[in-house]
Design an enzyme around this catalytic site. Sequence first.
Site, PDB file in Angstrom:
ATOM      1  N   SER A 285       1.341  -1.385   0.012  1.00  9.22           N
ATOM      2  CA  SER A 285       0.211   0.236  -0.031  1.00  9.22           C
ATOM      3  C   SER A 285       0.889   1.506   0.048  1.00  9.22           C
ATOM      4  O   SER A 285       2.520   1.132   0.389  1.00  9.22           O
ATOM      5  CB  SER A 285      -0.598   0.145   1.184  1.00  9.22           C
ATOM      6  OG  SER A 285       0.375   0.027   2.133  1.00  9.22           O
ATOM      7  N   ASP A 286       0.281   2.219  -0.273  1.00  7.39           N
ATOM      8  CA  ASP A 286       1.437   3.346  -0.114  1.00  7.39           C
ATOM      9  C   ASP A 286       1.287   3.887   1.173  1.00  7.39           C
ATOM     10  O   ASP A 286      -0.290   3.302   1.551  1.00  7.39           O
ATOM     11  CB  ASP A 286       0.446   4.688  -1.044  1.00  7.39           C
ATOM     12  CG  ASP A 286       1.764   6.293  -1.217  1.00  7.39           C
ATOM     13  OD1 ASP A 286       2.124   5.405  -0.438  1.00  7.39           O
ATOM     14  OD2 ASP A 286       1.925   6.892  -1.958  1.00  7.39           O
ATOM     15  N   TRP A 287       1.550   4.955   2.100  1.00  6.69           N
ATOM     16  CA  TRP A 287       1.786   4.912   2.910  1.00  6.69           C
ATOM     17  C   TRP A 287       0.398   5.611   4.001  1.00  6.69           C
ATOM     18  O   TRP A 287      -0.761   6.118   4.046  1.00  6.69           O
ATOM     19  CB  TRP A 287       2.461   5.994   4.165  1.00  6.69           C
ATOM     20  CG  TRP A 287       3.849   5.821   3.310  1.00  6.69           C
ATOM     21  CD1 TRP A 287       4.569   5.510   5.023  1.00  6.69           C
ATOM     22  CD2 TRP A 287       4.502   4.628   2.678  1.00  6.69           C
ATOM     23  NE1 TRP A 287       6.400   4.782   5.220  1.00  6.69           N
ATOM     24  CE2 TRP A 287       5.798   3.927   4.284  1.00  6.69           C
ATOM     25  CE3 TRP A 287       4.071   3.690   1.960  1.00  6.69           C
ATOM     26  CZ2 TRP A 287       6.277   2.764   3.317  1.00  6.69           C
ATOM     27  CZ3 TRP A 287       5.436   2.708   1.478  1.00  6.69           C
ATOM     28  CH2 TRP A 287       6.494   2.103   2.451  1.00  6.69           C
ATOM     29  N   ALA A 289      -2.765   4.235   2.597  1.00  2.03           N
ATOM     30  CA  ALA A 289      -3.559   4.156   1.866  1.00  2.03           C
ATOM     31  C   ALA A 289      -4.502   2.474   1.984  1.00  2.03           C
ATOM     32  O   ALA A 289      -6.138   2.506   1.820  1.00  2.03           O
ATOM     33  CB  ALA A 289      -3.062   4.042   0.143  1.00  2.03           C
TER      34      ALA A 289
END
Length: 877
Positions: A285-287, A289
């Site tokens: 995941s993005d941070w 997300a």
Amino acid sequence: MILYRSFIQLCLIVIFTSRSVSALAIEKRIPVPAGYVAPPYYPAPRGGWTSDWSESYRKASMLVSNLTLAEKTNITAGTGIFMGRCVGNTGSALRAGIPQLCLQDGPLGIRNSDHNTAFPAGITVGATWDKDLMYARGVALGEEFRGKGINIYLGPSVGPLGRKPRGGRNWEGFGSDPVLQAFGGALTIEGVQSQGVIATIKHLIANEQEMYRMYNLFQPGISSNLDDRTLHELYLWPFSEGVRSGVGSVMIAYNAVNGSACSQNSYLINGILKDELGFQGFVMSDWLAQISGVASALAGLDLSMPGDVHTIPLLGNSYWMYEQTRSVLNGSLPLDRLNDQVTRILATWLQMGQDQDYPPPNFDTNTQDAEGPLYPGALFSPTGVVNHFVNVQGNHAEVAREIARDAITLLKNVNGALPLSQNAAIKVFGTDAEKNPDGINSCDDQGCNKGTLGMGWGSGSSRYPYLDSPIDALKKRGVNYQFFNTDNFPSNSNPSPNDTALVFITADSGENYITVEGNPGDRTSANLNAWHNGDKLVKDVAAQYGNVIVIVHTVGPILMEEWVDLPSVKAVLFAHLPGQEAGDSLAQVLFGDVSPSGHLPYTIPKSESDYPESLSLVGFQVGQPQDTFSEGLYIDYRHFNKENITPRYAFGYGLSYTTFTFSNASVTAITPLTSVPPTRPAKGETPSYSTAIPPASEAYWPSNFDRIWRYLYSWLEKSDADAAASAANSSNKYPYPEGYSDVQKPGPPAGGAQGGNPALFDVAYDISITVTNTGRAAGKAVAQLYVQFPSGNPLDTPIIQLRDFAKTGALAVGQSQELRLRVTRKDLSVWDVVSQNWIIPNLEGDYGIWIGESSDALSLRCGTQSGTCEEGVPSPV
Ligand code: NOJ
């Protein structure tokens, strides 16, 4: 850090139990405009079915079969934000020899570190149009990341693609065209991974603006609504090439696509990425997300970063870690999925050889001091030596300087105003010519635009080890210059007719968590104008001096109409974002040591209204902001060509101090084409494990374990674990999503290997041309190849599309070099939304293969029907 500490205190006041936090995730999707769909695609395809990864999967499966449940769930998530030395830190399984993995930004160099190189940004690399330099920078980045003990490089960025000219992070990528992005991304990956570092292609997908990107307590993230053909032919293209290059990880974007958050969009991750593109690595995941637990795992997410829940991080709550352990014990998450998550991560680690002598981190992204807290996110943390100040720069300044130099794009040069003679009398204007007087790293994550602009701001930045400014370079050359370190025209410059005035202006942008001069990442208040009244400075200088050279450090297109045609403005150079090597690289071009050879990686318009309305930034909307990609395939030059709008400078444009001719072109058919590609290869075997739910005891906390408060762990209290295990037998079952199935699929026809059906990459035509330097200086030429579909193509397709490019070496006057280019089956295909495959709509048709130095200077055409090439043909656009 201080800011975050107070944030922690604030968070502590708000008591959120993990239960109520996860309840937030079960909300229904918000409707998107009709016609945009995110259908279910289950189950998550297991990794390991391509032969190029099978050995790593075999080894990984041996490791995984010996891990306990809590060891597995410790590997699939981060230990929490600010809970380690890197921006992301996975949990370990030390018993099995698996260390914590260090994940670190960013695309142009190591973020928040020391003794590293601040390379030119992606957009600058794109402007070189030089595949060798793209790869060389990747190798150098790989050496540096490895040298600091970083396992996972959080780059390259190929999404945003650059759809919106004001988008904050376009500069991290390589330009507003899928093929330029694809080569930039793929060659970076190959370079980085040649050093054993795992590269991360990001952000999947359609993350085209910064504002409203994230889901939060109050509002869902923006929904990028795009159709299937646009997805495939534009936004997915660079990801496909990255996967084809064997990229180890993919970062999922914050936004939603067609209403479904990317981090749990099963169609996107399971369907497109893992099945159609045959991605064998792991998906992170993005941070923050990730917005759900079981749902995101089922949708194909493999690694949660940084591990915390997205609503209020730092309280020790996670959707995975201990919750994932619980979800396996209570039968919600099939063990098969968790096994695949872990196997994917470990296979990637093995694929890069990181099990052999890989160094542990020797730096700390949270502090520049030698000593500091080991877990800065904890209220009370043990301290220790965290920075060893290892110098990883090697001779990378050379490749950085070469890129900065060969990216410089000459847009205007009247009467040979450039190059300058060594003894020219020079007056320099603009604060961009010299370093930030407060210090080159005085703004966190480069969140300010003060002094020479070498990069944008945000996680894609790095600290400068030094910054060679334009003024440094002028000094070093001993030229006769006077510098006015101001963005307002000074009254004391004493213009004289023999003077040459250099005017430095900028345009900046960055990531959403920092607002600079009213711009929250995207260029909202700056518009597309030069910052700091740059237009006025140029005009004021041009009113007093007859020989003005404008130098622009910029993240993307700017409007130049107020001054570009002024008679005193004799030359314009775009130096893009050069990183640490801003000075000498520029001086080499200014004084003619080399000819400029950069070309624009985007179009420069005359007015912002030249773009379609849908490319504007989306502002506040009640509920989920909707960003509908109604322009379809028509972004950047594709749009300008379709609407017959003459830009200020076309995509691919760039002058030189010399001239080139392209001759002796020939086209050779290599692979005979068919309307539909040959059938894909079948999937190979994947590791198999027991699917029985493990005993609860595999989840119990070890006895006498010294816990760090709010650190994320994968264990459960015995009572919790036992309760979860007994819930597995209850009739209360997890509400599996619509369309859920646990039967592995054979995969779609467009798949078959990393990047898709391998037949898509068969070379259909080889093209060769001779480039000759016909001018009066040495220089490098770029040959750009655009494909024009045959006239009978039933599908509306952009008039020309870039498909390949090549750059010569430095050619002496009169010297020639042969360049080879190629067109693949995929290059000649369109994505057929009905058959879900790449098809050639008009097999007998005559494709135009156009080659030239710019997208609007195409006069050499090779035809696939005639098999011949002609020079002097009227340009298609
Ligand atoms: C958020 C950014 O979008 C991403 O690109 C970056 O890698 C992570 N933060 C980690 O810093």
